[in-house]
Design an enzyme around this catalytic site. Structure first.
Site, mmCIF file in Angstrom:
data_model
loop_
_atom_site.group_PDB
_atom_site.id
_atom_site.type_symbol
_atom_site.label_atom_id
_atom_site.label_comp_id
_atom_site.label_asym_id
_atom_site.label_seq_id
_atom_site.Cartn_x
_atom_site.Cartn_y
_atom_site.Cartn_z
ATOM 1 N N SER A 78 0.714 -1.105 0.068
ATOM 2 C CA SER A 78 -0.121 0.142 -0.006
ATOM 3 C C SER A 78 0.882 1.333 -0.107
ATOM 4 O O SER A 78 1.759 1.375 0.553
ATOM 5 C CB SER A 78 -1.051 -0.116 1.360
ATOM 6 N N LYS A 105 -3.661 2.334 -2.227
ATOM 7 C CA LYS A 105 -3.107 3.221 -1.318
ATOM 8 C C LYS A 105 -4.448 3.338 -0.090
ATOM 9 O O LYS A 105 -5.389 2.914 -0.006
ATOM 10 C CB LYS A 105 -3.530 4.723 -1.856
ATOM 11 N N LEU A 161 -1.029 9.777 4.515
ATOM 12 C CA LEU A 161 -2.606 9.174 4.093
ATOM 13 C C LEU A 161 -3.319 9.981 3.077
ATOM 14 O O LEU A 161 -4.639 10.156 3.061
ATOM 15 C CB LEU A 161 -3.541 8.813 5.393
ATOM 16 N N CYS A 196 0.202 3.413 10.765
ATOM 17 C CA CYS A 196 0.856 4.513 10.159
ATOM 18 C C CYS A 196 1.347 5.321 10.990
ATOM 19 O O CYS A 196 0.687 6.092 11.817
ATOM 20 C CB CYS A 196 -0.223 5.380 9.087
ATOM 21 N N LYS A 231 -2.466 -4.956 9.422
ATOM 22 C CA LYS A 231 -1.014 -4.539 9.169
ATOM 23 C C LYS A 231 -0.393 -4.021 10.237
ATOM 24 O O LYS A 231 -0.929 -3.042 10.911
ATOM 25 C CB LYS A 231 -1.036 -3.268 8.137
ATOM 26 N N GLY A 280 8.883 -5.432 3.692
ATOM 27 C CA GLY A 280 10.041 -4.572 4.394
ATOM 28 C C GLY A 280 11.233 -4.686 3.939
ATOM 29 O O GLY A 280 12.055 -5.723 4.005
ATOM 30 N N GLY A 286 7.405 -2.888 -1.816
ATOM 31 C CA GLY A 286 6.874 -1.401 -1.640
ATOM 32 C C GLY A 286 7.913 -0.593 -2.399
ATOM 33 O O GLY A 286 7.925 -0.376 -3.517
HETATM 34 C C1 LIG Z 1 5.618 6.548 -0.009
HETATM 35 C C2 LIG Z 1 5.143 5.451 0.773
HETATM 36 C C3 LIG Z 1 3.552 5.540 1.202
HETATM 37 C C4 LIG Z 1 3.027 4.518 1.909
HETATM 38 N N1 LIG Z 1 1.903 4.371 2.151
HETATM 39 C C5 LIG Z 1 1.189 3.349 3.037
HETATM 40 C C6 LIG Z 1 -0.215 3.524 3.150
HETATM 41 O O1 LIG Z 1 -1.180 4.389 2.598
HETATM 42 N N2 LIG Z 1 -0.629 2.463 3.938
HETATM 43 C C7 LIG Z 1 -0.086 1.517 4.648
HETATM 44 O O2 LIG Z 1 -0.267 0.728 5.387
HETATM 45 N N3 LIG Z 1 1.560 1.614 4.349
HETATM 46 C C8 LIG Z 1 1.905 2.611 3.611
HETATM 47 N N4 LIG Z 1 3.414 2.283 3.264
HETATM 48 C C9 LIG Z 1 4.172 1.461 3.975
HETATM 49 C C10 LIG Z 1 4.670 0.183 2.917
HETATM 50 O O3 LIG Z 1 3.118 -0.239 2.477
HETATM 51 C C11 LIG Z 1 5.316 -0.673 3.609
HETATM 52 O O4 LIG Z 1 4.759 -1.130 4.579
HETATM 53 C C12 LIG Z 1 6.550 -0.274 3.854
HETATM 54 O O5 LIG Z 1 7.218 0.778 2.915
HETATM 55 C C13 LIG Z 1 7.887 -1.058 4.095
HETATM 56 O O6 LIG Z 1 8.167 -2.001 2.788
HETATM 57 P P1 LIG Z 1 9.180 -1.597 1.661
HETATM 58 O O7 LIG Z 1 10.438 -1.516 2.524
HETATM 59 O O8 LIG Z 1 9.116 -2.888 0.757
HETATM 60 O O9 LIG Z 1 8.678 -0.429 1.110
HETATM 61 C C14 LIG Z 1 3.868 3.603 2.563
HETATM 62 C C15 LIG Z 1 5.130 3.467 2.245
HETATM 63 C C16 LIG Z 1 5.693 4.491 1.420
HETATM 64 C C17 LIG Z 1 7.373 4.288 1.167
#
Ligand SMILES: Cc1cc2nc3c(=O)[nH]c(=O)nc-3n(C[C@H](O)[C@H](O)[C@H](O)COP(=O)(O)O)c2cc1C
Ligand SMILES: Cc1cc2nc3c(=O)[nH]c(=O)nc-3n(C[C@H](O)[C@H](O)[C@H](O)COP(=O)(O)OP(=O)(O)OC[C@H]3O[C@@H](n4cnc5c(N)ncnc54)[C@H](O)[C@@H]3O)c2cc1C
Ligand code: FES
Lengths: 259, 303
Positions: free
Chosen positions: B21, B45, B73, B130, B165, B243, B265
């Site tokens: 997301s 999102k 958000l 979040c 989450k 992650g 992500g």
């Molecule tokens: C720009 C950005 C926006 C994000 N927005 C959300 C969100 O709206 N809801 C959510 O649960 N996680 C959100 N996340 C967290 C990611 O879904 C994920 O849990 C986190 O980035 C770790 O994974 P990654 O290291 O592969 O990015 C966001 C992450 C990033 C970088």
């Protein structure tokens, strides 16, 4: 416009001033359609740099299928890009963003204002306008003469006027102090790119003189394609919008700048 | 060729690869770069009851092997999603999961109830983690009691697959995971971003408008992997690991640690077709090691 992720070989990469490099990439096939003001996201060949770096399309040569980028070295990402050598390959995502309005709006007497490395997208814009039979006027500002880049290239497409803060070339002062702007009827649209304080000064001038004006913003980006919402600018009509997708070019009336 | 199909509760996935997301928009942003219908699922999102403008710019800082974000958000609210976004994405050819966020239990419940009526959304991911919004968000996810109260309330209003989450910004993540399981969650996903901070020394100011932000990317992977391993041992419901996953090997590591599926992500920003490569790479790994089914490597870590 369809976006592409391409591995493009480096045809040339050379420093053209103390801290700016001209990177030329080639493609075996015709390059995709791109509009001036659009940009590319370049994957940086360095383990120390994670995210891609946004760089404007500086010029395109459709005969050789080459695309040029004018890059100022400001940190690790741009430094690594400047160290690329002929024969290396760069992964690029392009074309991104909206570009200047010249493809949809009638313009006869455009003024293209650039500050520092902000001149980058204006060469491609000059080429595109020239292709439509329009000869733009360029007005460039820099700290001193060595910060004014690629003037001979620009002169192929239009007249070039200069300002420098120290008076080492052209008129002394900022772009908005240039005598070219004394007659506000000379231009029907301004396209500007450069540091934000310069863009705000240009926008203020344009507003006061009721001249249509578009500015290209350089916000920090992560995805470059409207997915992460990191690069937002607050607009009068739609609140926060992505500079990478709804911009980087904005008509000044959309921006909530205090000018 | 090994079987990649996997299940999260009653939700069937073509393969264990989902996009996280907030990093994949609504999917269509990536359609020029890959066949998005190949994904196991797309998690869209974070969606809230009412429109949110998000935090002021700047919202992003690159950090060593990672990034901080403080998007907060930003979204147009659940009604806008239903009227304007859902019709365009519902036939995308894979599972669309909505990430539901809120600042009160009532918000979460109302948003989940609205999503419950959408035929083509088989699951929600409840974001109680979040770090970028002042009230709510992570506040619910850092205490077992508050997590339990919001999850049970949503469980009553939502009858499809409920994924919760989890936040890594806690002392013992297994405690929250167990609370989620006991409150009726069908699955837990982890990790959301880790609370971090960046300072611009020259200007003597924080880089982000919100001072602190959520860290993601390769730098968080060891922490995420450890937490997935701990949680997978602590609960019986399927765990979704994420992650810092950037390649198929990273994904396989999470599966070995006990994740039934994974999410990608930040890596989407670096390579917009990475998730397709991860699907192919997991298959290649299974074939190379003589596994017939992805389930054979889930939790197969030998210690
Ligand atoms: C720009 C950005 C926006 C994000 N927005 C959300 C969100 O709206 N809801 C959510 O649960 N996680 C959100 N996340 C967290 C990611 O879904 C994920 O849990 C986190 O980035 C770790 O994974 P990654 O290291 O592969 O990015 C966001 C992450 C990033 C970088
Ligand atoms: C749409 C767009 C088009 C661009 N076109 C060009 C171009 O044609 N040529 C060019 O040289 N640069 C261009 N830039 C700016 C370029 O992307 C940044 O200079 C680059 O990302 C910096 O990376 P770095 O790793 O070298 O520096 P970093 O280590 O990331 O940063 C070094 C310093 O530069 C500042 N900085 C970083 N990114 C930006 C930014 N986007 N705007 C302003 N300051 C920044 C940082 O705050 C820091 O002080 C463009 C930016 C955008 C958004
Ligand atoms: S950089 Fe991701 S939305 Fe603009």
């Amino acid at each position: 416009m369809k976006k592409y992720q391409l591995d493009l070989p480096v045809a040339d990469n050379r420093m053209i001033s103390g801290n700016a490099t001209l990177l030329t990439l080639t493609h075996a096939e015709p390059l995709p359609d791109m509009a001036a003001g659009q940009f590319a996201e370049l994957l940086v060949p360095s383990a120390k740099v994670l995210l891609r770096r946004p760089v404007s399309i500086h010029s395109i040569n459709r005969q050789n299928n080459t695309v040029e980028f004018l890059i100022q070295i400001v940190g690790g990402g741009t430094k690594a890009l400047a160290e690329l050598e002929k024969g290396d390959t760069v992964n690029v995502v392009l074309p991104l963003g909206n570009g200047f309005s010249y493809r949809t709006v009638h313009v006869a007497k455009p003024l293209l204002i650039g500050g520092g490395v902000g001149v980058a997208p204006l060469l491609f814009l000059g080429q595109e306008l020239a292709g439509n039979g329009i000869r733009p006027t360029f007005l460039f500002g820099g700290r001193s003469e060595s910060f004014l880049l690629r003037l001979d290239e620009f002169r192929k497409y239009g007249d070039v006027f200069r300002t420098t803060e120290d008076g080492s070339a052209g008129e002394k002062g900022f772009v908005t102090n240039h005598s070219l702007l004394l007659d506000s009827d000379s231009f029907d649209r301004i396209y500007a790119c450069g540091p934000t304080p310069m863009l705000k000064a240009v926008a203020k001038w344009a507003k006061e003189h009721e001249t249509a004006c578009e500015v290209s913003l350089e916000h920090k980006m992560a995805c470059g394609i409207g997915a992460c919402l990191c690069c937002v600018e607050d607009t009068a009509d739609q609140g926060n919008v992505c500079v990478c997708k709804d911009g980087p070019v904005f008509p000044i009336e959309r921006l909530k700048w205090q000018i | 060729m090994a079987n990649l199909k996997t299940k999260i509760g009653s939700l069937e996935l073509k393969n264990p690869v989902m996009t996280a997301s907030g990093t994949f928009g609504y999917g269509s942003e990536y359609a020029d770069f890959m066949d998005i219908s190949r994904l196991g699922a797309i998690i869209v999102k974070g969606t809230t009851l009412k429109r949110r403008e998000g935090n002021p710019y700047p919202r992003m800082a690159e950090t060593p092997s990672g990034m901080l974000n403080a998007v907060g958000l930003q979204n147009k609210g659940v009604d806008y999603f239903v009227d304007h976004i859902y019709p365009d994405i519902k036939d995308i050819g894979t599972n669309i999961i909505v990430n539901v966020s809120g600042s009160s239990i009532e918000d979460y419940v109302q948003t989940a109830s609205v999503i419950n009526t959408l035929d083509c959304i088989p699951a929600i991911e409840l974001n109680i983690s979040c770090p970028n919004v002042k009230q709510g968000g992570m506040a619910f996810g850092v205490k077992a009691e508050s997590a339990a109260s919001v999850i049970s309330a949503v469980r009553k209003a939502y009858d499809k697959t409920l994924i919760v989450k989890l936040s890594p910004n806690v002392t013992d993540i297994t405690e929250i995971a167990r609370a989620a399981e006991d409150s009726g969650a069908d699955s837990v996903s982890l990790i959301n971003t880790m609370l971090g901070m960046a300072i611009d020394a020259e200007r003597r100011r924080p880089v982000l408008s919100t001072v602190t932000g959520g860290m993601s990317g390769p730098a968080v992977k060891p922490v995420a992997l450890r937490m997935v391993w701990q949680v997978a041992k602590a609960v019986k419901i399927p765990v979704i690991g994420l992650g810092g996953i950037c390649c198929a090997t990273d994904a396989v590591e999470f599966l070995l640690a006990g994740a039934s599926a994974i999410q990608i992500g930040t890596a989407n920003f670096i390579d917009p077709s990475v998730s397709e490569k991860v699907i192919d790479g997991i298959e290649e790994y299974l074939d190379r090691h003589g596994f017939k089914d992805v389930s054979e490597i889930i939790g197969a870590l030998e210690i």
